[in-house]
Design a protein around this motif. Structure first.
Motif, PDB file in Angstrom:
ATOM      1  N   LYS A 240      49.994  41.317   2.911  1.00  0.00           N
ATOM      2  CA  LYS A 240      51.199  41.838   2.266  1.00  0.00           C
ATOM      3  C   LYS A 240      51.941  40.708   1.534  1.00  0.00           C
ATOM      4  CE  LYS A 240      52.787  45.323   2.228  1.00  0.00           C
ATOM      5  NZ  LYS A 240      52.770  46.399   1.204  1.00  0.00           N
ATOM      6  N   MET A 241      51.994  39.525   2.146  1.00  0.00           N
ATOM      7  CA  MET A 241      52.622  38.383   1.481  1.00  0.00           C
ATOM      8  C   MET A 241      51.898  38.053   0.178  1.00  0.00           C
ATOM      9  SD  MET A 241      53.341  35.994   4.833  1.00  0.00           S
ATOM     10  CE  MET A 241      54.047  34.596   3.949  1.00  0.00           C
ATOM     11  N   LYS A 242      50.585  38.141   0.198  1.00  0.00           N
ATOM     12  CA  LYS A 242      49.799  37.885  -1.012  1.00  0.00           C
ATOM     13  C   LYS A 242      50.139  38.909  -2.094  1.00  0.00           C
ATOM     14  CE  LYS A 242      46.425  36.145  -3.537  1.00  0.00           C
ATOM     15  NZ  LYS A 242      46.473  34.780  -4.106  1.00  0.00           N
TER      16      LYS A 242
ATOM     17  N   PRO B  31      56.467  42.485  17.195  1.00  0.00           N
ATOM     18  CA  PRO B  31      55.482  43.545  17.454  1.00  0.00           C
ATOM     19  C   PRO B  31      55.303  44.522  16.299  1.00  0.00           C
ATOM     20  CG  PRO B  31      57.519  43.950  18.661  1.00  0.00           C
ATOM     21  CD  PRO B  31      57.645  42.584  18.067  1.00  0.00           C
ATOM     22  N   SER B  32      56.341  44.725  15.496  1.00  0.00           N
ATOM     23  CA  SER B  32      56.228  45.715  14.421  1.00  0.00           C
ATOM     24  C   SER B  32      56.646  45.151  13.066  1.00  0.00           C
ATOM     25  CB  SER B  32      57.049  46.964  14.748  1.00  0.00           C
ATOM     26  OG  SER B  32      58.397  46.613  15.003  1.00  0.00           O
ATOM     27  N   GLU B  33      57.851  44.647  12.943  1.00  0.00           N
ATOM     28  CA  GLU B  33      58.367  44.188  11.656  1.00  0.00           C
ATOM     29  C   GLU B  33      58.063  42.697  11.454  1.00  0.00           C
ATOM     30  OE1 GLU B  33      62.481  45.236  11.553  1.00  0.00           O
ATOM     31  OE2 GLU B  33      62.057  47.362  11.254  1.00  0.00           O
ATOM     32  N   LYS B  34      56.796  42.404  11.226  1.00  0.00           N
ATOM     33  CA  LYS B  34      56.371  41.008  11.088  1.00  0.00           C
ATOM     34  C   LYS B  34      56.873  40.370   9.796  1.00  0.00           C
ATOM     35  CE  LYS B  34      52.169  41.394  13.898  1.00  0.00           C
ATOM     36  NZ  LYS B  34      52.632  40.495  14.971  1.00  0.00           N
TER      37      LYS B  34
ATOM     38  N   TYR C 143      75.597  32.025  -4.923  1.00  0.00           N
ATOM     39  CA  TYR C 143      74.709  32.605  -3.923  1.00  0.00           C
ATOM     40  C   TYR C 143      74.643  34.117  -4.098  1.00  0.00           C
ATOM     41  CZ  TYR C 143      75.452  27.994  -2.028  1.00  0.00           C
ATOM     42  OH  TYR C 143      75.523  26.638  -1.894  1.00  0.00           O
ATOM     43  N   ARG C 144      73.431  34.612  -4.063  1.00  0.00           N
ATOM     44  CA  ARG C 144      73.200  36.034  -4.275  1.00  0.00           C
ATOM     45  C   ARG C 144      72.671  36.640  -2.987  1.00  0.00           C
ATOM     46  NH1 ARG C 144      68.522  37.927  -5.114  1.00  0.00           N
ATOM     47  NH2 ARG C 144      67.698  35.947  -5.889  1.00  0.00           N
ATOM     48  N   LYS C 145      73.298  37.707  -2.513  1.00  0.00           N
ATOM     49  CA  LYS C 145      72.884  38.368  -1.287  1.00  0.00           C
ATOM     50  C   LYS C 145      72.756  39.860  -1.527  1.00  0.00           C
ATOM     51  CE  LYS C 145      75.222  34.997   1.682  1.00  0.00           C
ATOM     52  NZ  LYS C 145      76.209  34.814   2.774  1.00  0.00           N
ATOM     53  N   SER C 146      71.677  40.440  -1.051  1.00  0.00           N
ATOM     54  CA  SER C 146      71.485  41.883  -1.204  1.00  0.00           C
ATOM     55  C   SER C 146      70.717  42.401   0.007  1.00  0.00           C
ATOM     56  CB  SER C 146      70.742  42.170  -2.521  1.00  0.00           C
ATOM     57  OG  SER C 146      70.704  43.568  -2.768  1.00  0.00           O
ATOM     58  N   ASP C 147      69.765  43.306  -0.217  1.00  0.00           N
ATOM     59  CA  ASP C 147      69.107  44.020   0.875  1.00  0.00           C
ATOM     60  C   ASP C 147      68.055  43.158   1.591  1.00  0.00           C
ATOM     61  OD1 ASP C 147      70.579  46.263   0.238  1.00  0.00           O
ATOM     62  OD2 ASP C 147      69.041  47.049  -1.115  1.00  0.00           O
ATOM     63  N   ILE C 148      67.788  43.570   2.826  1.00  0.00           N
ATOM     64  CA  ILE C 148      66.672  43.033   3.597  1.00  0.00           C
ATOM     65  C   ILE C 148      65.734  44.195   3.884  1.00  0.00           C
ATOM     66  CG2 ILE C 148      65.950  41.860   5.702  1.00  0.00           C
ATOM     67  CD1 ILE C 148      68.818  40.773   5.936  1.00  0.00           C
ATOM     68  N   LEU C 149      64.505  44.056   3.467  1.00  0.00           N
ATOM     69  CA  LEU C 149      63.513  45.114   3.661  1.00  0.00           C
ATOM     70  C   LEU C 149      62.398  44.631   4.571  1.00  0.00           C
ATOM     71  CD1 LEU C 149      63.166  46.321  -0.053  1.00  0.00           C
ATOM     72  CD2 LEU C 149      64.617  47.301   1.741  1.00  0.00           C
ATOM     73  N   SER C 150      61.821  45.556   5.332  1.00  0.00           N
ATOM     74  CA  SER C 150      60.662  45.256   6.159  1.00  0.00           C
ATOM     75  C   SER C 150      59.506  46.123   5.690  1.00  0.00           C
ATOM     76  CB  SER C 150      60.965  45.521   7.641  1.00  0.00           C
ATOM     77  OG  SER C 150      59.852  45.167   8.444  1.00  0.00           O
ATOM     78  N   PRO C 151      58.691  45.611   4.768  1.00  0.00           N
ATOM     79  CA  PRO C 151      57.614  46.439   4.213  1.00  0.00           C
ATOM     80  C   PRO C 151      56.545  46.758   5.252  1.00  0.00           C
ATOM     81  CG  PRO C 151      57.416  44.174   3.453  1.00  0.00           C
ATOM     82  CD  PRO C 151      58.710  44.260   4.188  1.00  0.00           C
TER      83      PRO C 151
END
Length: 342
Positions: free
Chosen positions: A136-138, A250-253, A277-285
């Motif tokens: 997923k990182m790739k 265990p799930s949201e690596k 500094y820019r801050k917005s959402d955090i997603l767990s794909p």
């Protein structure tokens, strides 16, 4: 190129990693586990229980002499990789070697040359590039979602297991080097490493490795067998977004942070850049939960059948060995940078 319904496989070594390889080979529809080779008679009893249709043997010659064996998986100590891989290649067998490819780049180059001469696949069992998280990182880096890559920062520490034949960089940092080799097209030009062996007659158990690049990118890896807690956390920073990868989750690596900095000149002086500094959402794909070794075995068999280049091929394995060699030299020189030529 091997075109047949199943690839005949022998696993050499049934200690720590061998059982995982044997299990995945047995479970795959693409492979048939013909042999498990180990010197321990006690382990033979375990092999017969877990793999009743496979033969347990002490003889590497028996394995290499069987024409039904197309591929050999080496799960043996690093100092044996060179000799055993060469024997298998010269016997006409495709080879996958547990990390690292070899103890030295000179040995690795000879292994590559033999694989080319025999027209066989030589592959390294760098498992992490086959995990759902790293894949997923790739995808995220390749798509440009992170922007220009800036840094890679990894902490890979735990209490033990102390090794006799390799230091902590060859045992743990090797994973990060394989991940870096997969994620980026960047190749380090130099390394700096420091480390210490706290236990007499054991190799370095705590080390810090920094990799330098021509690009505006830097990588740092902290490894230890002396930590009271187990940590497997990696940060990959980009100009647009950043990734935090925690392999112990265990799930949201994977967490994708839409955070970063912005630069703007003041009205008074164009050269005086202010950092915002820019801050917005955090997603767990969502990541693929397939076992990495299963994906790796599939990659190996596909390469044997089609002649295609595997993801963690021998050339990538050799690059990792060259970096580790340079890191050892840097540690001997108390952190002095050592150039790398690929």
């Amino acid at each position: 190129m091997k075109q047949k319904e199943q690839i005949g496989v022998a696993v050499i070594g049934y200690g720590y990693w061998g059982p995982n390889l044997a299990r995945n080979v047995q479970d795959s529809r693409e492979t048939e586990l013909l042999y498990v080779c180990d010197l321990s008679e006690d382990l033979h009893q375990l092999v017969r229980k877990r793999h009743p249709h496979s033969k347990a043997t002490k003889s590497m010659d028996e394995v290499l002499g069987d024409e039904k064996v197309d591929a050999v998986l080496l799960a043996t100590p690093p100092h044996t990789h060179y000799e055993l891989a060469l024997r298998a290649l010269r016997a006409g067998k495709n080879v996958m070697v547990e990390k690292p490819l070899a103890e030295t780049s000179a040995e690795g180059q000879k292994m590559l040359a033999e694989a080319r001469a025999q027209d066989l696949i030589l592959m390294v069992d760098h498992t992490f590039p086959y995990t759902g998280a790293v894949r997923k990182m790739k995808t995220l880096t390749k798509s440009g979602e992170l922007g220009e890559l800036s840094y890679y920062d990894s902490v890979r520490i735990n209490l033990g297991l102390f090794q006799r034949d390799v230091n902590v960089l060859w045992d743990l940092a090797v994973h990060d080097l394989a991940i870096l080799d997969h994620l980026t097209e960047f190749r380090p030009t130099a390394v700096s490493a420091t480390g210490l062996a706290h236990i007499h007659d054991y190799p370095v158990n705590t080390a810090y490795l920094t990799l330098f690049y021509e690009e505006k990118f830097i990588a740092h890896i902290h490894c230890s067998w002396m930590a009271p807690v187990k940590i497997r956390r990696t940060l990959l920073g980009g100009s647009k977004k950043m990734i935090v990868y925690d392999d112990l989750e265990p799930s949201e690596k994977i967490k994708l942070y839409d955070k970063g900095i912005t630069l703007s000149p003041t009205l008074e002086e164009k050269h005086d850049m202010r950092v915002g500094y820019r801050k917005s959402d955090i997603l767990s794909p969502k990541v693929d939960e397939s076992e990495a070794l299963s994906v790796l075995i599939q990659e190996f068999t596909d390469s044997i059948k089609t002649g295609s280049k595997p993801l963690t091929d021998d050339t990538s394995g050799l690059r990792v060995v060259k970096i580790l060699e340079a890191a050892d030299e840097s540690m001997r020189r108390k952190g002095a940078p050592v150039d790398i030529i690929f």
